[in-house]
Design a protein around this motif. Structure first.
Motif, PDB file in Angstrom:
ATOM      1  N   ASN A 300      59.378  28.202  48.528  1.00 18.98           N
ATOM      2  CA  ASN A 300      58.024  27.648  48.481  1.00 18.98           C
ATOM      3  C   ASN A 300      57.063  28.276  49.487  1.00 18.98           C
ATOM      4  O   ASN A 300      55.874  27.972  49.473  1.00 18.98           O
ATOM      5  N   PHE A 301      57.588  29.126  50.361  1.00 17.30           N
ATOM      6  CA  PHE A 301      56.746  29.686  51.416  1.00 17.30           C
ATOM      7  C   PHE A 301      56.489  31.179  51.147  1.00 17.30           C
ATOM      8  O   PHE A 301      57.409  31.991  51.182  1.00 17.30           O
ATOM      9  N   LYS A 302      55.220  31.492  50.864  1.00 19.13           N
ATOM     10  CA  LYS A 302      54.845  32.844  50.463  1.00 19.13           C
ATOM     11  C   LYS A 302      54.045  33.550  51.543  1.00 19.13           C
ATOM     12  O   LYS A 302      53.162  32.976  52.177  1.00 19.13           O
ATOM     13  N   CYS A 303      54.346  34.840  51.740  1.00 19.63           N
ATOM     14  CA  CYS A 303      53.601  35.667  52.686  1.00 19.63           C
ATOM     15  C   CYS A 303      52.359  36.204  51.984  1.00 19.63           C
ATOM     16  O   CYS A 303      52.458  36.886  50.963  1.00 19.63           O
ATOM     17  N   ASP A 304      51.190  35.905  52.525  1.00 15.85           N
ATOM     18  CA  ASP A 304      49.928  36.354  51.919  1.00 15.85           C
ATOM     19  C   ASP A 304      49.716  37.858  52.081  1.00 15.85           C
ATOM     20  O   ASP A 304      48.892  38.448  51.369  1.00 15.85           O
ATOM     21  N   GLU A 305      50.451  38.468  53.003  1.00 18.22           N
ATOM     22  CA  GLU A 305      50.294  39.907  53.241  1.00 18.22           C
ATOM     23  C   GLU A 305      50.996  40.749  52.172  1.00 18.22           C
ATOM     24  O   GLU A 305      50.419  41.665  51.606  1.00 18.22           O
ATOM     25  N   CYS A 306      52.265  40.412  51.915  1.00 19.97           N
ATOM     26  CA  CYS A 306      53.051  41.258  51.003  1.00 19.97           C
ATOM     27  C   CYS A 306      53.589  40.524  49.789  1.00 19.97           C
ATOM     28  O   CYS A 306      54.215  41.133  48.916  1.00 19.97           O
ATOM     29  N   GLY A 307      53.374  39.202  49.709  1.00 15.78           N
ATOM     30  CA  GLY A 307      53.826  38.443  48.553  1.00 15.78           C
ATOM     31  C   GLY A 307      55.271  37.994  48.596  1.00 15.78           C
ATOM     32  O   GLY A 307      55.733  37.277  47.704  1.00 15.78           O
ATOM     33  N   LYS A 308      56.003  38.400  49.626  1.00 11.66           N
ATOM     34  CA  LYS A 308      57.409  38.018  49.734  1.00 11.66           C
ATOM     35  C   LYS A 308      57.501  36.502  49.942  1.00 11.66           C
ATOM     36  O   LYS A 308      56.693  35.914  50.637  1.00 11.66           O
ATOM     37  N   ARG A 309      58.522  35.888  49.331  1.00 14.13           N
ATOM     38  CA  ARG A 309      58.668  34.442  49.400  1.00 14.13           C
ATOM     39  C   ARG A 309      59.924  34.062  50.179  1.00 14.13           C
ATOM     40  O   ARG A 309      60.918  34.801  50.185  1.00 14.13           O
ATOM     41  N   PHE A 310      59.866  32.881  50.800  1.00 11.04           N
ATOM     42  CA  PHE A 310      60.968  32.428  51.643  1.00 11.04           C
ATOM     43  C   PHE A 310      61.300  30.975  51.355  1.00 11.04           C
ATOM     44  O   PHE A 310      60.436  30.185  50.974  1.00 11.04           O
ATOM     45  N   ALA A 311      62.560  30.628  51.587  1.00 13.22           N
ATOM     46  CA  ALA A 311      63.021  29.250  51.365  1.00 13.22           C
ATOM     47  C   ALA A 311      62.661  28.356  52.541  1.00 13.22           C
ATOM     48  O   ALA A 311      62.516  27.148  52.390  1.00 13.22           O
ATOM     49  N   GLN A 312      62.509  28.952  53.717  1.00 14.95           N
ATOM     50  CA  GLN A 312      62.238  28.177  54.922  1.00 14.95           C
ATOM     51  C   GLN A 312      60.934  28.639  55.592  1.00 14.95           C
ATOM     52  O   GLN A 312      60.677  29.841  55.693  1.00 14.95           O
ATOM     53  N   LYS A 313      60.162  27.680  56.056  1.00 14.38           N
ATOM     54  CA  LYS A 313      58.888  27.991  56.703  1.00 14.38           C
ATOM     55  C   LYS A 313      59.105  28.799  57.982  1.00 14.38           C
ATOM     56  O   LYS A 313      58.342  29.704  58.308  1.00 14.38           O
ATOM     57  N   GLY A 314      60.174  28.460  58.710  1.00 14.37           N
ATOM     58  CA  GLY A 314      60.464  29.163  59.965  1.00 14.37           C
ATOM     59  C   GLY A 314      60.718  30.641  59.746  1.00 14.37           C
ATOM     60  O   GLY A 314      60.315  31.484  60.558  1.00 14.37           O
ATOM     61  N   VAL A 315      61.373  30.969  58.635  1.00 16.31           N
ATOM     62  CA  VAL A 315      61.670  32.371  58.320  1.00 16.31           C
ATOM     63  C   VAL A 315      60.366  33.102  57.970  1.00 16.31           C
ATOM     64  O   VAL A 315      60.177  34.269  58.339  1.00 16.31           O
ATOM     65  N   LEU A 316      59.462  32.412  57.267  1.00 15.69           N
ATOM     66  CA  LEU A 316      58.158  33.012  56.960  1.00 15.69           C
ATOM     67  C   LEU A 316      57.385  33.292  58.242  1.00 15.69           C
ATOM     68  O   LEU A 316      56.787  34.370  58.401  1.00 15.69           O
ATOM     69  N   THR A 317      57.424  32.335  59.156  1.00 14.02           N
ATOM     70  CA  THR A 317      56.727  32.497  60.442  1.00 14.02           C
ATOM     71  C   THR A 317      57.233  33.718  61.196  1.00 14.02           C
ATOM     72  O   THR A 317      56.452  34.501  61.750  1.00 14.02           O
ATOM     73  N   GLN A 318      58.553  33.911  61.187  1.00 17.79           N
ATOM     74  CA  GLN A 318      59.138  35.081  61.843  1.00 17.79           C
ATOM     75  C   GLN A 318      58.737  36.357  61.114  1.00 17.79           C
ATOM     76  O   GLN A 318      58.424  37.382  61.741  1.00 17.79           O
ATOM     77  N   HIS A 319      58.739  36.309  59.799  1.00 17.91           N
ATOM     78  CA  HIS A 319      58.361  37.468  58.986  1.00 17.91           C
ATOM     79  C   HIS A 319      56.933  37.927  59.281  1.00 17.91           C
ATOM     80  O   HIS A 319      56.649  39.128  59.326  1.00 17.91           O
ATOM     81  N   LEU A 320      56.035  36.959  59.472  1.00 16.90           N
ATOM     82  CA  LEU A 320      54.624  37.284  59.727  1.00 16.90           C
ATOM     83  C   LEU A 320      54.431  38.106  61.002  1.00 16.90           C
ATOM     84  O   LEU A 320      53.440  38.827  61.140  1.00 16.90           O
ATOM     85  N   LEU A 321      55.392  37.990  61.924  1.00 17.88           N
ATOM     86  CA  LEU A 321      55.311  38.767  63.171  1.00 17.88           C
ATOM     87  C   LEU A 321      55.351  40.272  62.885  1.00 17.88           C
ATOM     88  O   LEU A 321      54.746  41.070  63.598  1.00 17.88           O
ATOM     89  N   PHE A 322      56.061  40.668  61.825  1.00 10.86           N
ATOM     90  CA  PHE A 322      56.140  42.086  61.469  1.00 10.86           C
ATOM     91  C   PHE A 322      54.778  42.613  61.030  1.00 10.86           C
ATOM     92  O   PHE A 322      54.374  43.721  61.371  1.00 10.86           O
ATOM     93  N   HIS A 323      54.055  41.800  60.272  1.00 13.60           N
ATOM     94  CA  HIS A 323      52.721  42.203  59.820  1.00 13.60           C
ATOM     95  C   HIS A 323      51.712  42.220  60.966  1.00 13.60           C
ATOM     96  O   HIS A 323      50.747  42.974  60.930  1.00 13.60           O
TER      97      HIS A 323
END
Length: 469
Positions: A300-323
């Motif tokens: 349910n958690f989608k990255c607005d930068e690259c469209g990648k989706r995640f099951a956990q909000k915390g993982v999305l938050t960590q992913h955003l650090l790369f962008h």
């Protein structure tokens, strides 16, 4: 008991008659003038009777006498319903109203009902917003002196009430009583929205705020909002940088005691929560719950930068650090920087030289379990990731992504020695070995050395020519 009928009549009239003597300060009425005079002393603020034990002062001598019973420890009045004991009979009488279920005193503000008028009066202080009692330690204010007194126990550090089940200690007996409900397993308060059950009504009340979506408490530092003020208070500790809870095993420090408690489970090695899907075990139920989202396939958690989706909000938050491009975690060994502390921790394993994870297929060892898991895909022969350009297939998505750089024609990595450019950094690193002159790969047939392993492999094919097997 009375001596005559006349005296009986007089007593009856005295008990039933209107209380004529009314206090102008509080409106309280008395049947006898002397009682009113004694009561008036309370409003005078004069307190001539002092307790030698604790220093508390009283306006009336009888109040001091009653108070001294507290220090004596004598409690002669016992409740037959719950066994609670009291120093004063009137306190027992008031207490019995709780068991009767009768609540005759209603709050006009919120409709809540009470068995005792005194408790209603205390409750009304919350609606008034007046908080005259301030804690000198932390500045927190209270509407009632009794609440301040209880609060001060937190700062004293004294915890005289211990749970026999888990050893946890509390400053107040009522907190221990509430805590014991957890061990009882009884959860009588159910959320009609999601079915979750709670041992305490106040926990259900707080939980319902989640479903309401109302978040009235905002952090001025980062803008994060909370449904409960207590959660905001805990969150603010993160910004303060204060970490008072230290692990004696590894020295890691935590902002909150509950995080330290969870962390200690890691050192214990106990993992009581098992995933029925894949068998993975966890020390904490919350981590198992998060893990199950992976198997559900719901992201349910989608990255607005690259469209990648995640099951956990915390993982999305960590992913955003790369962008973001921010890399605050630096390796002291090689200078490489990382966006996440966890990735740096994993990277340090390479420098340590420790490789605890072994492949049973080929014997190759790895510093990280995740790398071993990826490596095993090669042995499985499964290659689910296909290149749309040339049709080549790969066992790992990451390897496919690197391969796609070849088709893109982009070569951002340039050799400072000869100017040759490469699409992958790893290719440049391999190429630099040529310029270094280091040749660690030796041919067992003729002794010739090579800087790259694949060059040695190609060379060995020459020795194989003409040989029959």
């Amino acid at each position: 008991m009375f001596l005559s009928d006349n005296e009986t009549v007089l007593h009856t009239v005295s008990s039933a008659e209107v209380k004529q003597f009314r206090c102008l300060e509080s409106g309280k009425a008395f049947a006898f003038k002397n009682s009113l005079i004694q009561h008036a002393v309370v409003h005078s603020r004069v307190k001539n009777f002092k307790c030698d034990e604790c220093g508390t002062q009283f306006a009336l001598k009888k109040s001091l006498t009653k108070h001294l019973l507290i220090h004596s420890g004598v409690k002669n009045f016992k409740c037959d319903e719950c066994g609670k004991q009291f120093t004063d009979k009137r306190n027992l009488t008031k207490h019995l109203l709780i068991h009767s279920g009768v609540k005759n005193f209603k709050c006009d503000e919120c409709g809540k009902r009470f068995a005792q008028k005194g408790v209603l009066n205390q409750h009304l202080l919350f609606h008034s917003g007046v908080k005259n009692f301030k804690c000198d330690e932390c500045g927190r204010r209270f509407a009632q002196k009794g609440d301040l007194t209880k609060h001060l126990l937190i700062h004293s550090g004294v915890k005289n009430f211990k749970c026999d089940e888990c050893g946890k200690q509390f400053a107040r007996k009522e907190n221990l009583t509430k805590h014991l409900l957890i061990h009882s397993g009884v959860k009588n308060f159910k959320c009609d929205e999601c079915g979750k059950q709670f041992a305490r009504k106040e926990n259900l009340t707080k939980h319902l705020l989640i479903h309401s979506g109302v978040k009235n408490f905002k952090c001025d530092e980062c803008g994060k909002q909370f449904t409960v003020k207590g959660n905001l208070t805990k969150h603010l500790l993160i910004h303060s940088g204060v970490k008072n809870f230290k692990c004696d095993e590894c020295g890691k420090r935590f902002t909150w005691n509950e995080n330290l408690t969870r962390h200690l489970l890691i050192h214990s090695g106990v993992k009581n929560f098992k995933c029925d899907e894949c068998g993975k075990q966890f020390t904490d139920k919350g981590n198992l719950t998060k893990h199950l989202l992976i198997h559900s396939g719901v992201k349910n958690f989608k990255c607005d930068e690259c469209g990648k989706r995640f099951a956990q909000k915390g993982v999305l938050t960590q992913h955003l650090l790369f962008h973001s491009g921010v890399k605050n975690f630096k390796c002291d060994e090689c200078g490489k920087r990382f966006a996440q502390k966890g990735v740096l921790t994993q990277h340090l394993l390479f420098h340590s030289g420790v490789k605890n994870f072994k492949c049973d297929e080929c014997g190759k060892r790895f510093a990280q379990k995740g790398v071993l898991t990826q490596h095993l895909l090669f042995h499985s022969g499964v290659k689910n990731f296909k290149c749309d350009e040339c049709g080549k297939r790969f066992a790992q998505k990451g390897v496919l992504n690197q391969h796609l750089l070849i088709h893109s024609g982009v070569k951002n990595f340039k050799c400072g020695e000869c100017g040759k450019q490469f699409g992958l950094k790893s290719s440049l690193t391999t190429h630099l070995l040529i310029h270094s002159g280091v040749k660690n790969f030796k041919c067992g047939e003729c002794g010739k050395k090579f800087g790259l392993k694949n060059n040695l492999t190609t060379h060995l094919l020459n020795h194989c020519k003409g040989k029959s097997f």
